[in-house]
Design a protein around this motif. Structure first.
Motif, PDB file in Angstrom:
ATOM      1  N   LYS A   9      -3.201  -1.966   3.334  1.00 37.33           N
ATOM      2  CA  LYS A   9      -2.432  -1.633   2.142  1.00 37.33           C
ATOM      3  C   LYS A   9      -2.494  -2.805   1.162  1.00 37.33           C
ATOM      4  CE  LYS A   9      -0.988   2.329   3.738  1.00 37.33           C
ATOM      5  NZ  LYS A   9      -1.458   3.617   3.160  1.00 37.33           N
ATOM      6  N   VAL A  10      -2.224  -2.525  -0.098  1.00 39.17           N
ATOM      7  CA  VAL A  10      -2.298  -3.545  -1.148  1.00 39.17           C
ATOM      8  C   VAL A  10      -0.889  -3.961  -1.537  1.00 39.17           C
ATOM      9  CG1 VAL A  10      -3.120  -4.089  -3.465  1.00 39.17           C
ATOM     10  CG2 VAL A  10      -4.454  -2.560  -1.982  1.00 39.17           C
ATOM     11  N   VAL A  11      -0.602  -5.244  -1.360  1.00 38.97           N
ATOM     12  CA  VAL A  11       0.735  -5.795  -1.604  1.00 38.97           C
ATOM     13  C   VAL A  11       0.646  -6.852  -2.691  1.00 38.97           C
ATOM     14  CG1 VAL A  11       2.704  -7.007  -0.591  1.00 38.97           C
ATOM     15  CG2 VAL A  11       1.408  -5.346   0.785  1.00 38.97           C
ATOM     16  N   VAL A  12       1.412  -6.679  -3.756  1.00 36.94           N
ATOM     17  CA  VAL A  12       1.476  -7.633  -4.857  1.00 36.94           C
ATOM     18  C   VAL A  12       2.801  -8.378  -4.778  1.00 36.94           C
ATOM     19  CG1 VAL A  12       1.450  -7.951  -7.360  1.00 36.94           C
ATOM     20  CG2 VAL A  12       0.060  -6.147  -6.312  1.00 36.94           C
ATOM     21  N   ILE A  13       2.743  -9.709  -4.840  1.00 32.58           N
ATOM     22  CA  ILE A  13       3.938 -10.539  -4.711  1.00 32.58           C
ATOM     23  C   ILE A  13       4.007 -11.497  -5.886  1.00 32.58           C
ATOM     24  CG2 ILE A  13       5.209 -12.174  -3.265  1.00 32.58           C
ATOM     25  CD1 ILE A  13       3.438 -11.117  -0.903  1.00 32.58           C
ATOM     26  N   THR A  14       5.048 -11.407  -6.685  1.00 34.54           N
ATOM     27  CA  THR A  14       5.221 -12.354  -7.778  1.00 34.54           C
ATOM     28  C   THR A  14       5.953 -13.591  -7.265  1.00 34.54           C
ATOM     29  OG1 THR A  14       7.375 -11.515  -8.563  1.00 34.54           O
ATOM     30  CG2 THR A  14       5.385 -10.413  -9.376  1.00 34.54           C
ATOM     31  N   GLY A  15       5.649 -14.727  -7.885  1.00 31.19           N
ATOM     32  CA  GLY A  15       6.221 -15.976  -7.387  1.00 31.19           C
ATOM     33  C   GLY A  15       5.818 -16.229  -5.954  1.00 31.19           C
ATOM     34  N   GLY A  16       4.551 -15.977  -5.652  1.00 34.66           N
ATOM     35  CA  GLY A  16       4.095 -15.946  -4.267  1.00 34.66           C
ATOM     36  C   GLY A  16       3.618 -17.249  -3.678  1.00 34.66           C
ATOM     37  N   CYS A  17       3.744 -18.356  -4.392  1.00 33.95           N
ATOM     38  CA  CYS A  17       3.221 -19.625  -3.881  1.00 33.95           C
ATOM     39  C   CYS A  17       4.239 -20.465  -3.128  1.00 33.95           C
ATOM     40  CB  CYS A  17       2.655 -20.462  -5.034  1.00 33.95           C
ATOM     41  SG  CYS A  17       1.007 -19.942  -5.533  1.00 33.95           S
ATOM     42  N   ALA A  18       5.511 -20.138  -3.239  1.00 32.26           N
ATOM     43  CA  ALA A  18       6.531 -20.991  -2.630  1.00 32.26           C
ATOM     44  C   ALA A  18       7.702 -20.150  -2.142  1.00 32.26           C
ATOM     45  CB  ALA A  18       7.019 -22.042  -3.625  1.00 32.26           C
ATOM     46  N   GLY A  19       8.493 -20.768  -1.268  1.00 34.45           N
ATOM     47  CA  GLY A  19       9.739 -20.152  -0.831  1.00 34.45           C
ATOM     48  C   GLY A  19       9.561 -18.804  -0.163  1.00 34.45           C
ATOM     49  N   ILE A  20      10.422 -17.862  -0.525  1.00 34.27           N
ATOM     50  CA  ILE A  20      10.380 -16.526   0.066  1.00 34.27           C
ATOM     51  C   ILE A  20       9.069 -15.828  -0.274  1.00 34.27           C
ATOM     52  CG2 ILE A  20      11.466 -14.247   0.056  1.00 34.27           C
ATOM     53  CD1 ILE A  20      14.153 -15.660  -0.408  1.00 34.27           C
ATOM     54  N   GLY A  21       8.575 -16.005  -1.489  1.00 32.17           N
ATOM     55  CA  GLY A  21       7.322 -15.363  -1.884  1.00 32.17           C
ATOM     56  C   GLY A  21       6.158 -15.797  -1.016  1.00 32.17           C
ATOM     57  N   ARG A  22       6.074 -17.074  -0.735  1.00 33.51           N
ATOM     58  CA  ARG A  22       5.009 -17.591   0.128  1.00 33.51           C
ATOM     59  C   ARG A  22       5.137 -17.023   1.541  1.00 33.51           C
ATOM     60  NH1 ARG A  22       1.842 -22.242  -0.355  1.00 33.51           N
ATOM     61  NH2 ARG A  22       0.952 -23.010   1.596  1.00 33.51           N
ATOM     62  N   ALA A  23       6.366 -17.002   2.060  1.00 32.45           N
ATOM     63  CA  ALA A  23       6.594 -16.456   3.397  1.00 32.45           C
ATOM     64  C   ALA A  23       6.248 -14.971   3.456  1.00 32.45           C
ATOM     65  CB  ALA A  23       8.044 -16.685   3.811  1.00 32.45           C
ATOM     66  N   LEU A  24       6.525 -14.253   2.385  1.00 30.40           N
ATOM     67  CA  LEU A  24       6.171 -12.829   2.334  1.00 30.40           C
ATOM     68  C   LEU A  24       4.661 -12.627   2.336  1.00 30.40           C
ATOM     69  CD1 LEU A  24       8.800 -11.616  -0.274  1.00 30.40           C
ATOM     70  CD2 LEU A  24       8.596 -10.762   2.073  1.00 30.40           C
ATOM     71  N   ALA A  25       3.945 -13.459   1.587  1.00 31.01           N
ATOM     72  CA  ALA A  25       2.482 -13.360   1.572  1.00 31.01           C
ATOM     73  C   ALA A  25       1.913 -13.579   2.967  1.00 31.01           C
ATOM     74  CB  ALA A  25       1.899 -14.358   0.583  1.00 31.01           C
ATOM     75  N   LEU A  26       2.428 -14.579   3.666  1.00 30.99           N
ATOM     76  CA  LEU A  26       1.993 -14.840   5.036  1.00 30.99           C
ATOM     77  C   LEU A  26       2.298 -13.661   5.946  1.00 30.99           C
ATOM     78  CD1 LEU A  26       3.107 -18.565   5.334  1.00 30.99           C
ATOM     79  CD2 LEU A  26       0.774 -17.741   5.671  1.00 30.99           C
ATOM     80  N   ARG A  27       3.512 -13.113   5.825  1.00 25.65           N
ATOM     81  CA  ARG A  27       3.936 -12.028   6.727  1.00 25.65           C
ATOM     82  C   ARG A  27       3.103 -10.770   6.526  1.00 25.65           C
ATOM     83  NH1 ARG A  27       4.110  -9.306  10.013  1.00 25.65           N
ATOM     84  NH2 ARG A  27       5.756  -8.468  11.365  1.00 25.65           N
ATOM     85  N   PHE A  28       2.895 -10.392   5.281  1.00 32.36           N
ATOM     86  CA  PHE A  28       2.128  -9.170   5.030  1.00 32.36           C
ATOM     87  C   PHE A  28       0.641  -9.384   5.306  1.00 32.36           C
ATOM     88  CE2 PHE A  28       6.018  -7.898   2.927  1.00 32.36           C
ATOM     89  CZ  PHE A  28       6.076  -6.537   3.198  1.00 32.36           C
ATOM     90  N   ALA A  29       0.150 -10.593   5.116  1.00 32.46           N
ATOM     91  CA  ALA A  29      -1.239 -10.887   5.492  1.00 32.46           C
ATOM     92  C   ALA A  29      -1.411 -10.771   6.995  1.00 32.46           C
ATOM     93  CB  ALA A  29      -1.623 -12.284   5.006  1.00 32.46           C
ATOM     94  N   GLN A  30      -0.427 -11.236   7.756  1.00 30.51           N
ATOM     95  CA  GLN A  30      -0.470 -11.097   9.214  1.00 30.51           C
ATOM     96  C   GLN A  30      -0.498  -9.632   9.631  1.00 30.51           C
ATOM     97  OE1 GLN A  30       3.012 -13.308  10.293  1.00 30.51           O
ATOM     98  NE2 GLN A  30       2.001 -15.296  10.168  1.00 30.51           N
ATOM     99  N   ALA A  31       0.088  -8.774   8.799  1.00 31.66           N
ATOM    100  CA  ALA A  31       0.121  -7.336   9.109  1.00 31.66           C
ATOM    101  C   ALA A  31      -1.155  -6.624   8.672  1.00 31.66           C
ATOM    102  CB  ALA A  31       1.330  -6.702   8.429  1.00 31.66           C
ATOM    103  N   GLY A  32      -2.110  -7.382   8.123  1.00 26.17           N
ATOM    104  CA  GLY A  32      -3.389  -6.785   7.762  1.00 26.17           C
ATOM    105  C   GLY A  32      -3.479  -6.247   6.354  1.00 26.17           C
ATOM    106  N   ALA A  33      -2.520  -6.610   5.492  1.00 29.31           N
ATOM    107  CA  ALA A  33      -2.531  -6.116   4.119  1.00 29.31           C
ATOM    108  C   ALA A  33      -3.488  -6.927   3.248  1.00 29.31           C
ATOM    109  CB  ALA A  33      -1.126  -6.179   3.529  1.00 29.31           C
ATOM    110  N   HIS A  34      -3.962  -6.292   2.178  1.00 30.37           N
ATOM    111  CA  HIS A  34      -4.635  -6.998   1.101  1.00 30.37           C
ATOM    112  C   HIS A  34      -3.536  -7.596   0.224  1.00 30.37           C
ATOM    113  CE1 HIS A  34      -8.359  -5.023   2.269  1.00 30.37           C
ATOM    114  NE2 HIS A  34      -7.749  -3.848   2.164  1.00 30.37           N
ATOM    115  N   ILE A  35      -3.659  -8.855  -0.127  1.00 30.87           N
ATOM    116  CA  ILE A  35      -2.583  -9.559  -0.818  1.00 30.87           C
ATOM    117  C   ILE A  35      -3.026  -9.985  -2.213  1.00 30.87           C
ATOM    118  CG2 ILE A  35      -0.990 -11.511  -0.743  1.00 30.87           C
ATOM    119  CD1 ILE A  35      -0.589  -9.577   1.575  1.00 30.87           C
TER     120      ILE A  35
END
Length: 274
Positions: A9-35
């Motif tokens: 799946k394709v997941v778009v995350i704003t403010g994705g380089c730090a804090g919660i956004g960064r953790a979300l990018a890692l989590r959804f990438a671990q789940a096999g998503a396109h980030i």
């Protein structure tokens, strides 16, 4: 739970380089998503994209985007759709805060807070919505306990979070029959840099630490909870006992909230007088 829900799946995350956004990018990438990570920190974007690719073999786009700029949002979303074919989940995470009393806050600070926290979500959601509708996707808005219980010296920030609730609760009703879910998330106090980079009344940044009387959550734990909430397509995700307590106390016991809880939540030593 939901190990395969976001695979491919394709997941778009704003403010994705730090804090919660960064953790979300890692989590959804671990789940096999396109980030797709949207942020204004160019060096961090390059480094984090490489990290996700090297450690998780994730398919990642890293795009410079100031969410307060509607044209930049349009261009970023267009690039994501062109590269990945569409968007399944948009996470409006980008946000800033301030620490200044209403009387001491320049109008430019109010405008900047609303431009990022509210209009940033408006801009990205507007441009992503056609793809989300086509794919039965989902929108997530990162809110705050201040949407339920106001914090002292955060008038602009509180207002921006109230505005997000008004926006996304309306959007939810408008798009649910078309298969799109809208989830609002209210994290508790989390170990991010948002408070360290808070604006003050004149618009400058005050990096002084705020004294908090409550437990601070790790961004990874918040991201895990948001991931599970997204898998379940929840409507509202309240992530700490502090949020629930503040919400109920402010609603049913307003004087108790103002005298006891509000100063502690706000990191100040004394409560306002009535």
């Amino acid at each position: 739970m939901g190990r395969r829900v976001f695979q491919q799946k394709v997941v778009v995350i704003t403010g994705g380089c730090a804090g919660i956004g960064r953790a979300l990018a890692l989590r959804f990438a671990q789940a096999g998503a396109h980030i797709a990570i949207l942020d204004i920190q160019d060096e961090a974007l390059v480094a984090f994209r490489q990290q996700l690719h090297d450690k998780l073999n994730a398919d990642v786009m890293a795009l410079h985007c100031d969410v307060s700029d509607d044209q930049q949002c349009a261009e970023a979303i267009s690039q994501v759709v062109e590269r990945f074919g569409g968007i399944d989940l948009l996470i409006n995470n980008a946000g800033i805060t301030h620490r200044s009393a209403f009387a001491d806050t320049d109008i430019a600070v109010f405008q900047r807070i609303m431009a990022v926290n509210y209009f940033g979500a408006v801009n990205c959601t507007r441009h992503a919505l056609p793809s989300l509708l086509a794919r039965g996707g989902q929108v997530i808005g990162l809110s705050s306990l201040s949407a339920f219980a106001p914090l002292l010296n955060r008038g602009a920030y509180n207002a921006s979070k109230h505005a997000l609730h008004g926006l996304f609760e309306t959007l939810r009703m408008e798009v649910r029959s078309q298969g799109v879910n809208v989830m609002l998330v209210t994290p508790g106090f989390t170990a991010t840099d948002i408070r360290k980079n808070a604006l003050v009344g004149d618009g400058s940044i005050n990096q002084a630490a705020t004294n908090l009387s409550f437990k601070v959550a790790a961004p990874a734990d918040v991201a895990d909870a948001i991931y599970l909430g997204a898998c379940k397509r929840k409507r509202l995700l309240v992530l700490s006992n502090v949020d629930w307590l503040a919400r109920q106390c402010a609603r049913f016991f307003p004087r108790l909230f103002e005298r006891w809880m509000l100063p502690r939540l706000s990191g100040v030593k004394s409560s306002p007088t009535n």
